[in-house]
Design an enzyme around this catalytic site. Structure first.
Site, PDB file in Angstrom:
ATOM      1  N   ARG A  58       0.849  -1.196   0.000  1.00 51.79           N
ATOM      2  CA  ARG A  58       0.000   0.000   0.000  1.00 51.79           C
ATOM      3  C   ARG A  58       0.889   1.253   0.000  1.00 51.79           C
ATOM      4  NH1 ARG A  58      -1.984   0.804   6.246  1.00 51.79           N
ATOM      5  NH2 ARG A  58       0.115   0.926   7.047  1.00 51.79           N
ATOM      6  N   VAL A  75       1.890 -10.081   5.935  1.00 53.08           N
ATOM      7  CA  VAL A  75       1.605  -8.855   6.681  1.00 53.08           C
ATOM      8  C   VAL A  75       1.501  -9.216   8.155  1.00 53.08           C
ATOM      9  CG1 VAL A  75       0.395  -7.756   4.755  1.00 53.08           C
ATOM     10  CG2 VAL A  75      -0.902  -9.129   6.378  1.00 53.08           C
ATOM     11  N   ALA A 110       0.305 -10.219  11.649  1.00 52.00           N
ATOM     12  CA  ALA A 110      -0.853 -11.016  12.065  1.00 52.00           C
ATOM     13  C   ALA A 110      -1.849 -10.122  12.804  1.00 52.00           C
ATOM     14  CB  ALA A 110      -0.384 -12.140  12.970  1.00 52.00           C
ATOM     15  N   SER A 167       9.093 -20.141   8.401  1.00 44.52           N
ATOM     16  CA  SER A 167      10.123 -19.897   9.418  1.00 44.52           C
ATOM     17  C   SER A 167      11.484 -19.738   8.782  1.00 44.52           C
ATOM     18  CB  SER A 167      10.179 -21.060  10.404  1.00 44.52           C
ATOM     19  OG  SER A 167      11.268 -20.865  11.285  1.00 44.52           O
ATOM     20  N   GLY A 226      13.264 -16.386   9.281  1.00 38.94           N
ATOM     21  CA  GLY A 226      13.661 -14.982   9.285  1.00 38.94           C
ATOM     22  C   GLY A 226      13.974 -14.507   7.874  1.00 38.94           C
ATOM     23  N   LYS A 262       3.211 -23.916  13.124  1.00 40.65           N
ATOM     24  CA  LYS A 262       4.185 -22.807  13.189  1.00 40.65           C
ATOM     25  C   LYS A 262       4.188 -22.190  14.592  1.00 40.65           C
ATOM     26  CE  LYS A 262       7.229 -19.791  12.009  1.00 40.65           C
ATOM     27  NZ  LYS A 262       7.174 -18.626  12.772  1.00 40.65           N
ATOM     28  N   HIS A 276       6.137 -24.410  16.709  1.00 39.07           N
ATOM     29  CA  HIS A 276       7.559 -24.216  16.368  1.00 39.07           C
ATOM     30  C   HIS A 276       8.092 -23.056  17.197  1.00 39.07           C
ATOM     31  CE1 HIS A 276      10.569 -21.815  14.229  1.00 39.07           C
ATOM     32  NE2 HIS A 276      11.047 -22.946  13.728  1.00 39.07           N
ATOM     33  N   ASN A 277       7.337 -21.975  17.218  1.00 37.58           N
ATOM     34  CA  ASN A 277       7.789 -20.794  17.948  1.00 37.58           C
ATOM     35  C   ASN A 277       7.825 -21.047  19.452  1.00 37.58           C
ATOM     36  OD1 ASN A 277       7.756 -19.720  15.419  1.00 37.58           O
ATOM     37  ND2 ASN A 277       6.803 -17.805  16.019  1.00 37.58           N
ATOM     38  N   GLU A 299      10.895 -22.731  20.005  1.00 40.94           N
ATOM     39  CA  GLU A 299      11.923 -21.690  19.782  1.00 40.94           C
ATOM     40  C   GLU A 299      12.105 -20.826  21.044  1.00 40.94           C
ATOM     41  OE1 GLU A 299      11.382 -19.201  16.111  1.00 40.94           O
ATOM     42  OE2 GLU A 299      11.184 -17.562  17.539  1.00 40.94           O
ATOM     43  N   LYS A 311       5.849 -11.308  20.277  1.00 42.06           N
ATOM     44  CA  LYS A 311       4.677 -10.960  19.473  1.00 42.06           C
ATOM     45  C   LYS A 311       3.492 -11.890  19.733  1.00 42.06           C
ATOM     46  CE  LYS A 311       6.918 -10.425  15.471  1.00 42.06           C
ATOM     47  NZ  LYS A 311       8.359 -10.352  15.840  1.00 42.06           N
TER      48      LYS A 311
HETATM   49  C1  6PG Z   1      10.701 -17.874  12.606  1.00 41.47           C
HETATM   50  C2  6PG Z   1      10.477 -16.966  13.771  1.00 41.47           C
HETATM   51  C3  6PG Z   1       9.696 -15.771  13.337  1.00 41.47           C
HETATM   52  C4  6PG Z   1       9.767 -14.625  14.309  1.00 41.47           C
HETATM   53  C5  6PG Z   1       9.096 -14.910  15.605  1.00 41.47           C
HETATM   54  C6  6PG Z   1       9.606 -14.013  16.681  1.00 41.47           C
HETATM   55  O1  6PG Z   1      10.341 -19.026  12.725  1.00 41.47           O
HETATM   56  O2  6PG Z   1      11.248 -17.405  11.617  1.00 41.47           O
HETATM   57  O3  6PG Z   1       9.793 -17.631  14.761  1.00 41.47           O
HETATM   58  O4  6PG Z   1       8.398 -16.180  13.022  1.00 41.47           O
HETATM   59  O5  6PG Z   1      11.082 -14.301  14.552  1.00 41.47           O
HETATM   60  O6  6PG Z   1       7.757 -14.700  15.394  1.00 41.47           O
HETATM   61  O7  6PG Z   1       8.628 -13.944  17.587  1.00 41.47           O
HETATM   62  P1  6PG Z   1       8.697 -13.019  18.848  1.00 41.47           P
HETATM   63  O8  6PG Z   1       8.760 -11.600  18.343  1.00 41.47           O
HETATM   64  O9  6PG Z   1       7.453 -13.339  19.561  1.00 41.47           O
HETATM   65  O10 6PG Z   1       9.957 -13.393  19.552  1.00 41.47           O
END
Ligand code: 6PG
Length: 635
Positions: free
Chosen positions: A194, A240, A242, A294, A296, A349, A352-353, A356, A424
């Site tokens: 946008r 975008v 979430a 996932s 980055g 996912k 996964h986080n 993480e 997040k």
């Molecule tokens: C991934 C990460 C990515 C992001 C996280 C960070 O798999 O590439 O998880 O999705 O870095 O969402 O999350 P926070 O900001 O909550 O640490």
């Protein structure tokens, strides 16, 4: 340019191919003429060809394609039903091949085949052709349920006004990287961002300009033009933030979409939102895929791990280009697989986080204890982690080593970073999901809470002064780093993975998603943040035992028996010296409780019965029989 007209037998490849070759003034070839004699006999006898039968045929064709291209181009009619066959035919740069896929409903093609005479293909084989067909997400797709002239006109319209195969909406860091990844893999991508004065100015235009030497990105800041620039049915991938933004974008896209179009949400959306959006869009015949990505920025650009969920039909359409842009596992297979229906992709996912979060916190706890307890300088800690990582092969340890070594002038940069972690939401969402499904989730919850406590920096500083809680006085600097620390670290990580995967097992059963844990481990072996040597091992472990807690696998039982003492010793040492180790101790507590025959819960049940007459079961009676006692002394 080589034009390959493909599709199942009877779809009209030869007829349309000849018409196209006349129009383009190029020679025409029929791939059937390149079959070895054996194959022709087999097909004539109604025996379907196997992949081994096709090897020589595809090799002949790929050599011919190279030659025809050198000689100025050609039109080839070739079924090319599977992605692996198409890959074999790409013996020249992708941009020099135009794929034209002809398709129609089974009944229509069957009728056509039945009315043919003198062709060696038996109509009965059509069923197997449809079963083999892997519909590609790229190229020109033409429904042939129209006259030959109309089919030709439609192809020419596509060739004269080429449209993009996918539209990427949202050019943040991840969106830009994915667009470049798609384009590098030969996918025609249009980009949209946008345009908001003073806030998001000319993002799409500038992105296209910055990359114009290498890629041709049609760029848009007008939604309608963007949608109209895409091949039908449209594939729109958005990256975008979430939350509400996703709903707002869907709403603004809807007026320009039509039945069969597909939206892929590649952000970290909540799986329940994904389910709601999928159902909402289904009403308008629009397909939706909630897809975890996932890895980055670097992963998105060079190969992320991709977790697509939602419509299976949609995956069949776009899976081939998601697989193209995904990282590859050690056998060269894409780190992308269809996860399951509804919100399964985003659920996986999210989990996964969760893993993480806890793996990050575990490393952070060790860093903290080593740095301020054992008073080791960061480069020494980096050295210890480097040793550990020879075995662990963990991406998170790897980046932590780089972080520990980074200096700014004479100082370690890490020493200058404020100790207040942000988040997040995905870690907390996975804790909520675990609560809803009744799954113990100690390590991940502890990691989420550790971030929350860290965020209260000012409050912590005040409390620190009140308690005078300096902690490091008892530990002499430079204490020897025993193997016990590493052993406990490995135990913490194993337990964290056991906890994480047990939520997947439970969610799969509850939502009937049929999750394949071995495949999920496989697509997490590269591209994603939690890749490690242990993840590699989990592929076979979950293949052998698809359900059940990881801690019950014989290999893991033996390993945990070795680690148990070290885990408990390191937790005790850290706590005794005044160092919080929330994830490590959560792992220890979970492990002790989960492996206990007798827990403390008899007391809980008695207390509940005492104040609320909630009743209890007895260990000397059968399960399901409930008792109540009037606990007041004297009763
Ligand atoms: C991934 C990460 C990515 C992001 C996280 C960070 O798999 O590439 O998880 O999705 O870095 O969402 O999350 P926070 O900001 O909550 O640490």
């Amino acid at each position: 340019m080589i034009y390959i007209v493909s599709g199942v037998s009877g779809v009209g490849k030869t007829t349309i191919g000849i018409l196209l070759s006349k129009k383009l003034k190029l020679p025409f070839y029929d791939a059937d003429d390149f079959h070895p004699e054996d194959n022709i006999t087999k097909m004539g006898d109604g025996i379907p060809l196997q992949d081994e039968d096709r090897e020589g045929w595809l090799e002949n064709l790929s050599q011919a394609i190279r030659k025809w291209n050198k000689d100025g181009g050609a039109v080839l009619a070739c079924s090319a039903l599977k992605e692996q066959y198409r890959r074999k035919l790409e013996s020249i740069p992708k941009k020099e091949i135009t794929w034209i896929f002809l398709h129609s409903e089974f009944e229509i093609i069957l009728e056509r085949l039945n009315s043919r005479k003198g062709h060696y293909f038996k109509p009965a084989l059509l069923q197997s052709q449809y079963a083999t067909l892997e519909f590609p997400g790229y190229g020109i797709h033409i429904n042939v349920n129209k006259t030959e002239q109309e089919v030709l006109d439609e192809i020419m319209e596509h060739l004269n006004n080429p449209k993009s195969e996918i539209g990427l909406l949202g050019l943040g860091v991840m969106g830009k990287s994915l667009a470049i990844n798609l384009a590098s893999n030969g996918v025609k991508v249009a980009v949209f961002n946008r345009h908001v004065e003073k806030i998001e100015v000319d993002i799409a235009k500038n992105f296209a300009l910055e990359n114009k030497e290498i890629f041709n990105f049609p760029w848009f800041d007008d939604l309608e033009k963007f949608i109209n620039s895409l091949e039908r049915p449209r594939n729109i991938f958005f990256m975008v933030n979430a939350g509400k933004t996703v709903d707002i974008i869907i709403e603004s896209l809807l007026p320009f979409l039509e039945e069969g179009d597909l939206i892929i949400d590649g952000g970290n959306s909540h799986y329940k939102d994904t389910l709601r959006r999928e159902q909402l869009l289904k009403e308008s015949g629009i397909l939706f895929m909630g897809t975890g990505v996932s890895g980055g920025e670097e992963g998105a650009r060079k190969g992320p791990s991709i977790m697509p969920g939602g419509s299976k039909q949609a995956y069949e359409r776009v899976g081939s280009f998601l697989e193209k842009i995904a990282a590859k596992d050690k056998d060269g297979n894409p780190c992308c697989t269809y996860i399951g229906p509804e919100g399964a992709g985003h659920f996986v996912k999210m989990l996964h986080n969760g893993i993480e979060y806890a793996e990050m916190q575990l490393i952070a706890e060790y860093y903290h204890f080593f740095r301020f307890g054992l008073k080791l300088p960061p480069d020494e800690i980096a050295g210890i982690f480097t040793d550990w990582n020879k075995e662990m092969q963990s991406y998170l340890l790897e980046i932590s080593i780089d972080i520990l070594k980074r200096k700014e002038n004479d100082d370690y940069l890490l020493d200058r970073i404020l100790d207040a972690a942000k988040q997040k939401g995905t870690g907390g969402w996975s804790t909520n999901a675990a609560l809803e499904l009744g799954v113990p989730f100690d390590t991940i919850t502890a990691a989420v809470m550790a971030r929350i406590v860290s965020g209260k920096k000012e409050e912590r500083v005040q409390v620190f002064e009140k308690y005078n809680s300096t902690t490091t006085n008892n530990i002499s600097g430079g204490r020897e780093i025993s193997s016990q620390y590493f052993s406990a670290y490995k135990a913490g990580s194993i337990i964290n993975h056991a906890i994480g995967f047990s939520l997947l097992t439970e969610a799969s059963a509850e939502y009937k998603w049929n999750l394949n844990l071995s495949e999920i481990a496989r697509i997490w072996t590269n591209g994603c943040i939690i890749r490690s040597a242990f993840m590699e091992e989990l592929i076979d472990i979950f293949k052998e035992r698809p359900g059940g807690n990881l801690l019950l696998h014989p290999v893991i039982i033996n390993r945990m028996k070795d680690h148990r003492k070290d885990l408990l010793a390191v937790i005790s040492e850290a706590l005794k010296e005044g160092f919080p180790v929330p994830v490590l101790s959560a792992a220890g507590n979970y492990f002790l409780a989960y492996t206990s025959e007798q827990t403390s819960a008899n007391m809980i049940q008695a207390q509940r019965d005492y104040f609320g007459a909630h009743t209890y079961e007895r260990n000397d009676k059968s399960r399901g029989e409930f008792f109540h006692t009037n606990w007041k002394p004297g009763n």
